[in-house]
Design a protein around this motif. Structure first.
Motif, PDB file in Angstrom:
ATOM      1  N   PRO A  91       0.806  -1.213   0.000  1.00  0.00           N
ATOM      2  CA  PRO A  91       0.000   0.000   0.000  1.00  0.00           C
ATOM      3  C   PRO A  91       0.845   1.272   0.000  1.00  0.00           C
ATOM      4  CG  PRO A  91      -0.901  -1.604   1.546  1.00  0.00           C
ATOM      5  CD  PRO A  91       0.401  -2.152   1.068  1.00  0.00           C
ATOM      6  N   GLN A  92       1.963   1.268   0.721  1.00  0.00           N
ATOM      7  CA  GLN A  92       2.797   2.464   0.759  1.00  0.00           C
ATOM      8  C   GLN A  92       3.467   2.726  -0.594  1.00  0.00           C
ATOM      9  OE1 GLN A  92       4.824   1.276   4.608  1.00  0.00           O
ATOM     10  NE2 GLN A  92       4.620   3.470   4.989  1.00  0.00           N
ATOM     11  N   LEU A  93       3.931   1.664  -1.267  1.00  0.00           N
ATOM     12  CA  LEU A  93       4.490   1.841  -2.603  1.00  0.00           C
ATOM     13  C   LEU A  93       3.420   2.305  -3.580  1.00  0.00           C
ATOM     14  CD1 LEU A  93       6.946  -1.180  -3.118  1.00  0.00           C
ATOM     15  CD2 LEU A  93       7.511   1.243  -2.918  1.00  0.00           C
ATOM     16  N   HIS A  94       2.201   1.771  -3.444  1.00  0.00           N
ATOM     17  CA  HIS A  94       1.113   2.158  -4.328  1.00  0.00           C
ATOM     18  C   HIS A  94       0.843   3.659  -4.203  1.00  0.00           C
ATOM     19  CE1 HIS A  94      -2.656   0.191  -6.331  1.00  0.00           C
ATOM     20  NE2 HIS A  94      -1.717   0.511  -7.187  1.00  0.00           N
ATOM     21  N   MET A  95       0.921   4.184  -2.989  1.00  0.00           N
ATOM     22  CA  MET A  95       0.752   5.622  -2.804  1.00  0.00           C
ATOM     23  C   MET A  95       1.946   6.382  -3.365  1.00  0.00           C
ATOM     24  SD  MET A  95      -1.096   6.193   0.905  1.00  0.00           S
ATOM     25  CE  MET A  95      -0.012   5.176   1.899  1.00  0.00           C
ATOM     26  N   LEU A  96       3.163   5.872  -3.126  1.00  0.00           N
ATOM     27  CA  LEU A  96       4.368   6.528  -3.614  1.00  0.00           C
ATOM     28  C   LEU A  96       4.374   6.601  -5.135  1.00  0.00           C
ATOM     29  CD1 LEU A  96       6.986   7.712  -2.372  1.00  0.00           C
ATOM     30  CD2 LEU A  96       8.063   5.501  -2.773  1.00  0.00           C
ATOM     31  N   GLU A  97       3.780   5.593  -5.773  1.00  0.00           N
ATOM     32  CA  GLU A  97       3.726   5.552  -7.235  1.00  0.00           C
ATOM     33  C   GLU A  97       2.575   6.379  -7.806  1.00  0.00           C
ATOM     34  OE1 GLU A  97       5.556   1.020  -7.140  1.00  0.00           O
ATOM     35  OE2 GLU A  97       3.479   1.347  -7.719  1.00  0.00           O
ATOM     36  N   GLY A  98       1.788   6.989  -6.936  1.00  0.00           N
ATOM     37  CA  GLY A  98       0.745   7.901  -7.402  1.00  0.00           C
ATOM     38  C   GLY A  98      -0.571   7.248  -7.751  1.00  0.00           C
ATOM     39  N   ALA A  99      -0.799   5.991  -7.282  1.00  0.00           N
ATOM     40  CA  ALA A  99      -2.030   5.297  -7.650  1.00  0.00           C
ATOM     41  C   ALA A  99      -3.245   5.898  -6.953  1.00  0.00           C
ATOM     42  CB  ALA A  99      -1.918   3.811  -7.306  1.00  0.00           C
ATOM     43  N   ALA A 100      -3.157   6.065  -5.654  1.00  0.00           N
ATOM     44  CA  ALA A 100      -4.264   6.586  -4.848  1.00  0.00           C
ATOM     45  C   ALA A 100      -3.760   6.761  -3.426  1.00  0.00           C
ATOM     46  CB  ALA A 100      -5.460   5.625  -4.875  1.00  0.00           C
ATOM     47  N   ARG A 101      -4.552   7.430  -2.597  1.00  0.00           N
ATOM     48  CA  ARG A 101      -4.257   7.440  -1.169  1.00  0.00           C
ATOM     49  C   ARG A 101      -4.926   6.224  -0.562  1.00  0.00           C
ATOM     50  NH1 ARG A 101      -6.450  12.339   2.093  1.00  0.00           N
ATOM     51  NH2 ARG A 101      -8.268  10.991   2.418  1.00  0.00           N
ATOM     52  N   VAL A 102      -4.120   5.338   0.014  1.00  0.00           N
ATOM     53  CA  VAL A 102      -4.619   4.054   0.500  1.00  0.00           C
ATOM     54  C   VAL A 102      -4.746   4.117   2.026  1.00  0.00           C
ATOM     55  CG1 VAL A 102      -4.288   1.563   0.519  1.00  0.00           C
ATOM     56  CG2 VAL A 102      -3.399   2.923  -1.402  1.00  0.00           C
ATOM     57  N   THR A 103      -5.953   3.848   2.506  1.00  0.00           N
ATOM     58  CA  THR A 103      -6.196   3.823   3.945  1.00  0.00           C
ATOM     59  C   THR A 103      -6.668   2.436   4.349  1.00  0.00           C
ATOM     60  OG1 THR A 103      -6.865   6.148   3.906  1.00  0.00           O
ATOM     61  CG2 THR A 103      -7.464   4.877   5.856  1.00  0.00           C
ATOM     62  N   PRO A 104      -5.876   1.706   5.153  1.00  0.00           N
ATOM     63  CA  PRO A 104      -6.328   0.375   5.583  1.00  0.00           C
ATOM     64  C   PRO A 104      -7.473   0.495   6.588  1.00  0.00           C
ATOM     65  CG  PRO A 104      -4.246   0.934   6.626  1.00  0.00           C
ATOM     66  CD  PRO A 104      -4.546   2.039   5.665  1.00  0.00           C
TER      67      PRO A 104
END
Length: 570
Positions: A91-104
């Protein structure tokens, strides 16, 4: 379990921007920044050309592959940390890559038991935005790439297929997206979704084309004792086509090219494509034989021909009878041996050293050289009449720097061979390693590549990948930037920076003394122009003035001149 993210500084360090090469890296994987409107246009073209179902499958598989790739960093990036912190890499990489803001929202898993349940909220999904941009509000969730990423990452982490489904989507009008993931068997309609993670049926429609490609590939990769000739570049195909045309004839062939381009491998392939394939292939390096022995090696020796000749011995021509003889580095052959070689080519017979009888030989001659024979003739080192005899059918083998598109295929083939030779299991090359191979000048050509790949196999970890450091241990570092805690680009320190820091510490100077020297040196280099000096230091002009004033206040010196005047000098 607590759903708090661990610090992401370790992941931000993985993201590096190389200004010199123009590459962006996430660890050892090359990345690229793309406009969301370009991705939206691609999405629109896919939907219109192959339909929404195939488009979804393609985009889901693209995301799935990205998730699998990022999962490799999950456990090795945070060794010794809890499994949850390791999982949060995704999830943190997904945010770093600009996909979305991920909140578990909820997360529970047990890798050994194969149990997983994950509930995550996505805000600002680029994909929902892109889909709405081209298609407006839709009825079905449309974050296909992001969904594929979540499924791919979690599946690799868990070791079984985990299916994520979107329960809310901003493309459908919701204010955010929501996803839930479970093992695919736990979804009532899970099997219907498995198709998105298997080979696309579009590939099946291209089987005819693929078979044609395979046929062409087999034509340019003939099996030989020296390994396969691998290549599809224009330069390689030109040389290979020339070889194919002459293979079934009896013409003498002259292979030219730089050292290490693979002249012997071409000669072996030529032999195996010829009608002499069942006969012997004999190779001799003329440059490696002493001048006084080369005639004996080529034409044989009779008993008692000279001291030490205790028995008759056949030469290379006789051993190659009925097959092919490769004279490598023929340009280095002594003039006396050249005269005898010319007679063999003219008469088709040899005479052993110390013998009187002639012997007929049926040999197809292939000569190879890395020198310009015409220049050797002009210099008196090579017979002109012999050059004409050898130069019946010249084939110039291109250097590796002229066939860059072949490098990866060659390296992969060598990797498989050396893994078998050294009993190692290597999963391939990291992308940075492949890029380094492509950027290298290759003065040693294919032979140099072969040596580097073997070294990489030896140095790489078992079940790991060959990294750039294994291939080029002394490669200078390139200028790189990464992201700081505020999302700003920041220059990464290099080994040279570390050396400079060590020298400063060893000097015994205080931080104030070091700063004072650097500030003064910048002003000197700028010839007193404070604006220019500030730019050198990465400061604004007022910041430089403030630091200068602080120094004067601490030292009790006389007031500094007006540093706020443009171009003011000390």
């Amino acid at each position: 379990m607590s759903l708090k993210y661990p610090p992401d500084s370790d992941l931000r360090r993985l993201l590096r921007f190389e200004t010199d090469s123009g590459a962006i890296w996430l660890g050892d994987r090359r990345m690229v920044l793309m406009h969301t409107n370009a991705l939206a246009a691609l999405r629109q073209d896919l939907v219109s050309s192959v339909g929404p179902e195939h488009a979804r499958r393609i985009l889901t598989r693209m995301g799935y592959a990205s998730g699998l790739s990022d999962a490799e960093y999950a456990k090795k990036t945070r060794p010794g940390e809890s499994m949850q912190d390791s999982f949060m890499v995704g999830p943190q990489l997904h945010m770093l890559e600009g996909a979305a803001r991920v909140t578990p929202v909820k997360l529970s898993f047990d890798i050994q038991a194969g149990q997983f349940y994950g509930d995550f909220r996505w805000d600002h999904s680029w994909e929902a935005y892109a889909h709405r941009q081209k298609f407006g509000l839709v009825d079905d969730p449309s974050c296909w790439t992001l969904m594929g990423y979540a499924s791919g990452y979690t599946s690799a982490f868990m070791g079984r297929l985990i299916l994520f489904k979107e329960t809310l989507c901003a493309a459908c009008g919701a204010d955010h997206c929501q996803i839930i993931g479970r093992p695919i068997e736990e979804w009532p309609d899970g099997e219907a979704h498995r198709v998105y993670f298997t080979d696309d049926s579009l590939v099946e429609k291209m089987e005819a084309l693929q078979s044609q490609v395979d046929a062409l590939k087999s034509q340019v990769e003939p099996a030989s004792q020296g390994g396969q000739l691998i290549g599809n570049s224009t330069a390689f195909r030109k040389a290979y086509s020339l070889m194919q045309k002459v293979a079934q004839t009896q013409a003498t062939v002259l292979l030219t090219g730089e050292t290490g381009v693979g002249k012997e491998r071409f000669a072996r392939a030529l032999h195996e494509l010829s009608s002499r394939a069942s006969g012997p292939f004999v190779a001799v390096n003329c440059a490696a034989l002493p001048a006084e022995l080369i005639e004996a090696e080529l034409f044989g020796v009779e008993k008692g021909a000279y001291t030490g000749a205790h028995a008759a011995r056949a030469g290379r021509f006789e051993r190659a009878d009925g097959g092919t003889l490769l004279l490598d580095e023929v340009g280095e052959m002594p003039l006396a041996a050249q005269a005898k070689l010319l007679r063999v080519l003219q008469e088709g017979e040899i005479e052993r050293v110390g013998g009187e009888a002639t012997r007929k030989v049926n040999v197809r001659l292939v000569a190879a050289t890395n020198v310009d024979l015409e220049q050797a003739v002009q210099a008196g080192r090579f017979r002109r009449d012999l050059m004409y005899r050898l130069n019946v059918y010249p084939i110039c083998i291109p250097p590796l720097r002229e066939r860059k598109t072949d490098i990866e295929h060659l390296a992969q083939g060598m990797l498989a061979r050396f893994c078998a030779l050294h009993s190692k299991r290597i999963l391939g090359f990291e992308e940075r390693a492949l890029q380094a191979l492509l950027q290298h000048d290759w003065p040693g050509n294919v032979r140099e590549l072969e040596n580097l790949v073997e070294r990489g196999v030896i140095l790489a970890s078992q079940s790991g990948k060959v990294e750039v450091e294994h291939l080029f241990p002394n490669q200078p570092e390139t200028a790189q930037t990464s992201l700081d805690a505020h999302g700003h680009l920041a220059r990464l320190p290099t080994a040279q920076d570390d050396d400079l820091s060590a020298r400063i510490l060893d000097s015994g100077s205080s931080l104030e003394e070091v700063e004072a020297r650097v500030l003064d040196q910048a002003v000197v280099r700028a010839r007193g122009n404070l604006s220019e000096a500030a730019r050198m230091l990465g400061l604004t002009r007022p910041q430089l003035a403030y630091r200068q004033k602080q120094r004067q206040d601490r030292s009790g010196a006389a007031p500094a001149p007006d540093l706020h005047r443009e171009g003011g000098a000390l």
